[in-house]
Design a protein around this motif. Sequence first.
Motif, PDB file in Angstrom:
ATOM      1  N   UNK A   1       0.824  -1.224   0.000  1.00 20.55           N
ATOM      2  CA  UNK A   1       0.000   0.000   0.000  1.00 20.55           C
ATOM      3  C   UNK A   1       0.853   1.268   0.000  1.00 20.55           C
ATOM      4  N   UNK A   2       1.752   1.364  -1.002  1.00 23.60           N
ATOM      5  CA  UNK A   2       2.621   2.543  -1.110  1.00 23.60           C
ATOM      6  C   UNK A   2       1.856   3.676  -1.781  1.00 23.60           C
ATOM      7  N   UNK A   3       1.489   4.675  -1.012  1.00 21.50           N
ATOM      8  CA  UNK A   3       0.740   5.805  -1.551  1.00 21.50           C
ATOM      9  C   UNK A   3       1.659   6.916  -2.025  1.00 21.50           C
ATOM     10  N   UNK A   4       2.878   6.958  -1.520  1.00 19.26           N
ATOM     11  CA  UNK A   4       3.838   8.000  -1.865  1.00 19.26           C
ATOM     12  C   UNK A   4       4.472   7.698  -3.233  1.00 19.26           C
ATOM     13  N   UNK A   5       4.627   8.754  -4.037  1.00 17.47           N
ATOM     14  CA  UNK A   5       5.212   8.563  -5.360  1.00 17.47           C
ATOM     15  C   UNK A   5       6.629   8.010  -5.287  1.00 17.47           C
ATOM     16  N   UNK A   6       7.417   8.534  -4.370  1.00 20.67           N
ATOM     17  CA  UNK A   6       8.792   8.057  -4.230  1.00 20.67           C
ATOM     18  C   UNK A   6       8.830   6.578  -3.855  1.00 20.67           C
ATOM     19  N   UNK A   7       7.909   6.172  -2.986  1.00 22.16           N
ATOM     20  CA  UNK A   7       7.859   4.763  -2.598  1.00 22.16           C
ATOM     21  C   UNK A   7       7.458   3.889  -3.788  1.00 22.16           C
ATOM     22  N   UNK A   8       6.474   4.370  -4.559  1.00 24.46           N
ATOM     23  CA  UNK A   8       6.053   3.592  -5.733  1.00 24.46           C
ATOM     24  C   UNK A   8       7.178   3.517  -6.762  1.00 24.46           C
ATOM     25  N   UNK A   9       7.927   4.603  -6.937  1.00 20.01           N
ATOM     26  CA  UNK A   9       9.037   4.598  -7.886  1.00 20.01           C
ATOM     27  C   UNK A   9      10.120   3.633  -7.438  1.00 20.01           C
ATOM     28  N   UNK A  10      10.434   3.635  -6.123  1.00 22.16           N
ATOM     29  CA  UNK A  10      11.439   2.701  -5.613  1.00 22.16           C
ATOM     30  C   UNK A  10      10.968   1.256  -5.803  1.00 22.16           C
ATOM     31  N   UNK A  11       9.678   1.023  -5.562  1.00 22.58           N
ATOM     32  CA  UNK A  11       9.141  -0.332  -5.740  1.00 22.58           C
ATOM     33  C   UNK A  11       9.251  -0.775  -7.197  1.00 22.58           C
ATOM     34  N   UNK A  12       8.994   0.141  -8.125  1.00 27.38           N
ATOM     35  CA  UNK A  12       9.101  -0.195  -9.550  1.00 27.38           C
ATOM     36  C   UNK A  12      10.548  -0.469  -9.955  1.00 27.38           C
ATOM     37  N   UNK A  13      11.473   0.324  -9.393  1.00 26.56           N
ATOM     38  CA  UNK A  13      12.894   0.119  -9.700  1.00 26.56           C
ATOM     39  C   UNK A  13      13.360  -1.232  -9.162  1.00 26.56           C
ATOM     40  N   UNK A  14      12.925  -1.563  -7.944  1.00 24.75           N
ATOM     41  CA  UNK A  14      13.260  -2.875  -7.383  1.00 24.75           C
ATOM     42  C   UNK A  14      12.687  -3.981  -8.262  1.00 24.75           C
ATOM     43  N   UNK A  15      11.454  -3.784  -8.752  1.00 24.03           N
ATOM     44  CA  UNK A  15      10.830  -4.781  -9.630  1.00 24.03           C
ATOM     45  C   UNK A  15      11.637  -4.983 -10.905  1.00 24.03           C
ATOM     46  N   UNK A  16      12.153  -3.893 -11.463  1.00 25.12           N
ATOM     47  CA  UNK A  16      12.946  -3.983 -12.699  1.00 25.12           C
ATOM     48  C   UNK A  16      14.238  -4.761 -12.453  1.00 25.12           C
ATOM     49  N   UNK A  17      14.956  -4.409 -11.401  1.00 30.48           N
ATOM     50  CA  UNK A  17      16.227  -5.081 -11.126  1.00 30.48           C
ATOM     51  C   UNK A  17      16.018  -6.548 -10.749  1.00 30.48           C
TER      52      UNK A  17
END
Length: 397
Positions: free
Chosen positions: A229-245
């Motif tokens: 439940x990441x509502x913060x944009x920075x948190x969502x961006x970090x989650x997406x970057x982790x998903x990519x790597x």
Amino acid sequence: MGLFKNRLIVALPLIVIAVIFIFSLAMIPSINPVSHHLPIAIVNEDQGLTASNVNMADTVVSNIQSVTSANSDGEPAMKWIEVGSEEEVKAGLDNQEYYAALVIPEDFSEKQASLMTPDPSSSRVRIYINQGMNASAPSMAEQMLDQAIRGMNEEMRAELLAIFDQQGAAITTKQAAAFASPIVSEVIHANAIGTHSANGNSPVLMFQPLWMASLIANVIFLLVKNKSNSANRNERLRANIVQVFWGAVIALIAGFSFTWFAESWGLHISHFMDTALFLAIAYLAFFLMIAAVFSWIGLKGMVIFVLFLFFGAPLLSFAPELLSPFYRDWILSWLPMRFLVDGLRELFFFRQGLSMNHSTIVLIWIGACGLLVLLASAFKHSRQPEQKQEVEIAHNL
């Protein structure tokens, strides 16, 4: 009964009919495949007869082109391409330009003329079949060329016998043997599929496990991300970057493990390292593409990729020339898994190592576009109602 008060229960027969109709559309390309403009090369090296200025190979070429000119739809079944030499034909076969080739040697007319002499000799032609290019189209081309040669043999045999009958001449044993096959065809399999290749269908068989693995991995990622439940944009961006790597790491694991599994099950893998790396590239491309769609529309996007699977699988085993214009131009041409199959076919049957060919470049572009769309999804507005439903699913798991 209380169940029949629900509109979905009442409408269930119509829903079932609609589902059957939609998925039955995937059967259409397999019902009656016919060839449309199948590219076949032809080389006429016949020197002709200098004394009478006659080139019998020209007549043979004209006859073969006429008997193979139309399919059941009334369209040209083959696209005859004149090539200058046999060496050019071999290069074209390696470049996947032709499904087959007919080569008429320089002594064709001379051998044909000898059939009327006491020392007859059958003319010979060479038929190249580009096996690795497709599992079905080269076989179809071989059958059509074989039927054309056999038809010409029957006509020539009848003509020769009629000439001898008119002349009242006796036929020798040698002539009788030559008349049985005035034209002898030698079939050569170029880029042969060999054994342990599922009759040339191994590239098609390998797409489904890779596709399903990338789809399931993204479903798990989506449920876990929504659960956090990441509502913060920075948190969502970090989650997406982790998903990519993490997806890149999984891609390497998937590529090498799948190649090892396939080889262990008996599939012939001529270039293990190149195949594993190519499968890793394909997995990452599919992973990022699916992740990008999921990041914007959630689990509803799974319907798209399931439909890709059902509609794409029957098409991948057919050559484009065996499909109707609709399926060839509007479905097969942009199916992402087609580039996986084409790339594997080059690795398996054309003895090409991993390179920046068309298939690899397209897969890289698919992955790059998926990456950009996935990262951009971090800046969209939060989908709280939909995320709650997906979080409930994650909790139940």
